[in-house]
Design a protein around this motif. Structure first.
Motif, short mmCIF file in Angstrom:
data_model
loop_
_atom_site.label_atom_id
_atom_site.label_comp_id
_atom_site.label_asym_id
_atom_site.label_seq_id
_atom_site.Cartn_x
_atom_site.Cartn_y
_atom_site.Cartn_z
N GLY A 104 -1.10 -16.97 8.31
CA GLY A 104 -0.37 -15.85 8.87
C GLY A 104 0.23 -14.95 7.80
O GLY A 104 0.38 -13.76 7.99
N ALA A 105 0.56 -15.54 6.64
CA ALA A 105 1.26 -14.80 5.60
C ALA A 105 0.34 -14.09 4.62
O ALA A 105 0.73 -13.11 3.98
N ILE A 171 -3.29 -5.40 12.10
CA ILE A 171 -2.25 -4.72 11.33
C ILE A 171 -2.81 -4.43 9.94
O ILE A 171 -3.85 -4.97 9.56
N ALA A 172 -2.11 -3.62 9.18
CA ALA A 172 -2.51 -3.35 7.80
C ALA A 172 -2.38 -4.63 6.98
O ALA A 172 -1.43 -5.40 7.15
N SER A 173 -3.33 -4.85 6.09
CA SER A 173 -3.35 -6.08 5.30
C SER A 173 -2.04 -6.30 4.55
O SER A 173 -1.54 -7.42 4.45
N LYS A 174 -1.46 -5.23 4.01
CA LYS A 174 -0.24 -5.37 3.21
C LYS A 174 0.96 -5.79 4.05
O LYS A 174 2.01 -6.19 3.49
N LYS A 175 0.85 -5.71 5.38
CA LYS A 175 1.96 -6.07 6.26
C LYS A 175 1.91 -7.52 6.72
O LYS A 175 2.80 -7.96 7.48
N LYS A 176 0.91 -8.28 6.27
CA LYS A 176 0.79 -9.66 6.74
C LYS A 176 2.04 -10.51 6.47
O LYS A 176 2.48 -11.26 7.35
N PRO A 177 2.66 -10.45 5.28
CA PRO A 177 3.86 -11.26 5.06
C PRO A 177 4.98 -10.93 6.05
O PRO A 177 5.66 -11.82 6.55
N LEU A 178 5.19 -9.63 6.34
CA LEU A 178 6.23 -9.23 7.27
C LEU A 178 5.88 -9.69 8.69
O LEU A 178 6.76 -10.17 9.43
N TYR A 179 4.62 -9.56 9.05
CA TYR A 179 4.15 -10.06 10.35
C TYR A 179 4.45 -11.55 10.50
O TYR A 179 4.97 -12.00 11.53
N HIS A 180 4.14 -12.31 9.45
CA HIS A 180 4.33 -13.76 9.53
C HIS A 180 5.81 -14.11 9.56
O HIS A 180 6.21 -15.07 10.25
N ALA A 181 6.62 -13.37 8.83
CA ALA A 181 8.06 -13.60 8.87
C ALA A 181 8.60 -13.38 10.28
O ALA A 181 9.49 -14.11 10.75
N ALA A 182 8.05 -12.40 10.99
CA ALA A 182 8.46 -12.15 12.38
C ALA A 182 8.07 -13.34 13.26
O ALA A 182 8.84 -13.75 14.15
#
Length: 299
Positions: A104-105, A171-182
């Motif tokens: 996810g991250a 989502i945009a690839s660079k947003k994966k860490p934020l997505y996973h944090a959510a």
């Protein structure tokens, strides 16, 4: 060389027979995807894992990965810190295919060496909590999946998700860490917060099991409310009402030395609850007074 597949569904190799990897193997095999090979760290443990499948795939130990005959789709379901090394090993094989990881991250960029070798790279991450392979396979139905990567990989990933009776989004690839944090905030952190509430009831004299039993219906009703309406309208209780006197009582009882962690969580989450309450019409003066109370009790 890549195998010639006679099945209507593409063949699949899964690297990492843990909870998510085996849940995917079970769920996809039920949708007529042939699970051709499963690669695990230890051969004996991996062989035991495949007992959950009706049709037995080929089993390889991680050190034997160079013997792998490429499937049309490879899914890397290892821990995050092993994904790059698995990609390095796959890049040594002859040929190219479509490959996903289930982190996810991390974005599909973790598979960049495979992209350089002509592979289609992507990531597929289910927004479900998989505690064991069998229940996880069932939970995939109706779940949401984050799919990102190359255009072709995204198309393949969305097809997999559709066949698993899930819904995909990208989502945009660079947003994966934020997505996973959510995702962690809405699942893992909820478990941690629930555990703090159990500890608080144990301070009231309840046993841990009893505390859990009495709190679960309350949590279930909150989730039901969230499923029907917005966050601010789903908020109920003390902060939604702006009950200053009750909040003061809470803060006093939480100020004991053995409840410091609970006090800090109450304060931080209370500030967020106030934001929601104001959006739902709470009197600004009342909200300001409560905010001052929460901030003044910070240790």
């Amino acid at each position: 060389m890549k195998k010639n597949i006679s099945h209507s569904k593409p063949g699949i190799t899964i690297v990492g027979p843990g909870r998510v990897g085996m849940a995917l193997a079970i769920a996809l095999s039920r949708r007529r995807y042939p699970i051709e090979t499963i690669v695990g760290l230890r051969l004996s443990k991996t062989q035991k894992s495949t007992a959950l499948l009706d049709a037995q795939p080929r089993v390889l130990a991680a050190k034997e990965i160079q013997k792998l005959a490429l499937s049309e789709i490879t899914i890397i379901a290892t821990p995050d810190d092993q994904i790059a090394s698995v990609a390095d090993e796959l890049a040594k094989l002859e040929g190219a295919a479509t490959v996903f990881h289930t982190s996810g991250a991390l974005s599909s960029d973790a598979l960049i060496k495979l992209k350089e070798r002509g592979w289609q790279i992507g990531s597929i991450h289910p927004l479900v909590s998989v505690s064991d392979p069998m229940s996880g396979a069932e939970q995939f139905s109706g779940s949401y999946w984050c799919v990102e990567g190359s255009r072709t990989a995204v198309q393949v990933g969305k097809s997999l998700v559709k066949d698993l009776a899930g819904t995909s989004f990208s989502i945009a690839s660079k947003k994966k860490p934020l997505y996973h944090a959510a995702a962690v905030m809405s699942a893992g952190n909820i478990v941690a917060l629930f555990d703090v509430a159990i500890e608080m009831l144990m301070n009231c004299g309840l046993k841990a099991g009893d505390a859990k039993r009495v709190l679960l219906p309350l949590l279930d009703s909150t989730v039901a409310n969230l499923s029907r309406t917005t966050s601010e309208k789903a908020l109920t209780g003390t902060f939604a009402r702006g009950d200053i006197a009750t909040i003061e009582r809470h803060l006093r009882v939480l100020s004991g030395d053995d409840l410091t962690e609970a006090l800090e969580l109450y304060r931080l989450l209370g500030l967020r609850s106030l934001k929601l309450a104001k959006q739902n019409g709470l009197d600004p003066k009342t909200a300001k007074s409560i905010t001052e109370q929460l901030i003044s009790k910070r240790k």
